[in-house]
Design a protein around this motif. Sequence first.
Motif, PDB file in Angstrom:
ATOM      1  N   GLN A 246       0.842  -1.203   0.000  1.00 54.44           N
ATOM      2  CA  GLN A 246       0.000   0.000   0.000  1.00 54.44           C
ATOM      3  C   GLN A 246       0.878   1.255   0.000  1.00 54.44           C
ATOM      4  O   GLN A 246       0.592   2.226  -0.705  1.00 54.44           O
ATOM      5  CB  GLN A 246      -0.934  -0.015   1.222  1.00 54.44           C
TER       6      GLN A 246
ATOM      7  N   LYS B 230       2.241   1.978  -3.440  1.00 54.01           N
ATOM      8  CA  LYS B 230       1.206   2.590  -4.290  1.00 54.01           C
ATOM      9  C   LYS B 230       1.059   4.081  -3.982  1.00 54.01           C
ATOM     10  O   LYS B 230       0.957   4.902  -4.894  1.00 54.01           O
ATOM     11  CB  LYS B 230      -0.132   1.869  -4.090  1.00 54.01           C
ATOM     12  N   GLU B 231       1.055   4.417  -2.691  1.00 56.84           N
ATOM     13  CA  GLU B 231       0.907   5.816  -2.287  1.00 56.84           C
ATOM     14  C   GLU B 231       2.123   6.651  -2.709  1.00 56.84           C
ATOM     15  O   GLU B 231       1.976   7.763  -3.203  1.00 56.84           O
ATOM     16  CB  GLU B 231       0.702   5.920  -0.771  1.00 56.84           C
TER      17      GLU B 231
ATOM     18  N   LYS C 298       4.199   6.012  -5.135  1.00 52.00           N
ATOM     19  CA  LYS C 298       4.195   6.128  -6.602  1.00 52.00           C
ATOM     20  C   LYS C 298       3.189   7.174  -7.083  1.00 52.00           C
ATOM     21  O   LYS C 298       3.405   7.803  -8.112  1.00 52.00           O
ATOM     22  CB  LYS C 298       3.893   4.765  -7.247  1.00 52.00           C
ATOM     23  N   LYS C 299       2.094   7.362  -6.339  1.00 50.69           N
ATOM     24  CA  LYS C 299       1.142   8.430  -6.686  1.00 50.69           C
ATOM     25  C   LYS C 299       1.802   9.796  -6.496  1.00 50.69           C
ATOM     26  O   LYS C 299       1.609  10.700  -7.299  1.00 50.69           O
ATOM     27  CB  LYS C 299      -0.103   8.351  -5.789  1.00 50.69           C
TER      28      LYS C 299
ATOM     29  N   GLU D 243       3.071  -8.705  -6.379  1.00 48.56           N
ATOM     30  CA  GLU D 243       2.143  -7.582  -6.196  1.00 48.56           C
ATOM     31  C   GLU D 243       2.917  -6.272  -5.996  1.00 48.56           C
ATOM     32  O   GLU D 243       2.552  -5.227  -6.540  1.00 48.56           O
ATOM     33  CB  GLU D 243       1.244  -7.848  -4.980  1.00 48.56           C
TER      34      GLU D 243
ATOM     35  N   GLN E  41       4.307  -5.131  -9.296  1.00 50.47           N
ATOM     36  CA  GLN E  41       3.217  -4.560 -10.094  1.00 50.47           C
ATOM     37  C   GLN E  41       2.827  -3.174  -9.580  1.00 50.47           C
ATOM     38  O   GLN E  41       2.429  -2.305 -10.355  1.00 50.47           O
ATOM     39  CB  GLN E  41       1.996  -5.490 -10.084  1.00 50.47           C
ATOM     40  N   ALA E  42       2.970  -2.971  -8.273  1.00 53.11           N
ATOM     41  CA  ALA E  42       2.640  -1.665  -7.675  1.00 53.11           C
ATOM     42  C   ALA E  42       3.714  -0.620  -7.982  1.00 53.11           C
ATOM     43  O   ALA E  42       3.492   0.562  -7.793  1.00 53.11           O
ATOM     44  CB  ALA E  42       2.462  -1.809  -6.168  1.00 53.11           C
ATOM     45  N   GLY E  43       4.878  -1.080  -8.430  1.00 56.86           N
ATOM     46  CA  GLY E  43       5.899  -0.124  -8.831  1.00 56.86           C
ATOM     47  C   GLY E  43       7.281  -0.319  -8.224  1.00 56.86           C
ATOM     48  O   GLY E  43       8.185   0.455  -8.489  1.00 56.86           O
TER      49      GLY E  43
END
Length: 120
Positions: A64, A67-68, A70-71, A92, A95-97
Amino acid sequence: MANGILIVDDAAFMRMMIRDVLSKNGYEILGEAENGQKAIEKYKELNPDLVIMDITMPEVDGIQAVKEIKKLSPDAKIVMCSAMGQQAMVIEAIQAGARDFIVKPFQADRVIEAVKKVLG
């Protein structure tokens, strides 16, 4: 200039081990965080060249947090750490970065290899 690194792991001894390996190899440790929420805050504050992030942590897990981050910063460089047998979570995370991963218990040379590869 030394590359600045943020170390994220809920286990203080793991952060210490990673910090020791990186420091001995000329990397600068900008900061540490013990969970994904703190990692996101520290990333905003420190803007590190690289984040080394555990997957399994309380509050916000590593995936998580990736993902944050990378945003906030699509070109953020993140290397994940995971225990043996977490291949699905590693996939995973990629894939999230995340750019690479290190399996715990890790070898010092594998940590440096991953950091060099990701930082180029």
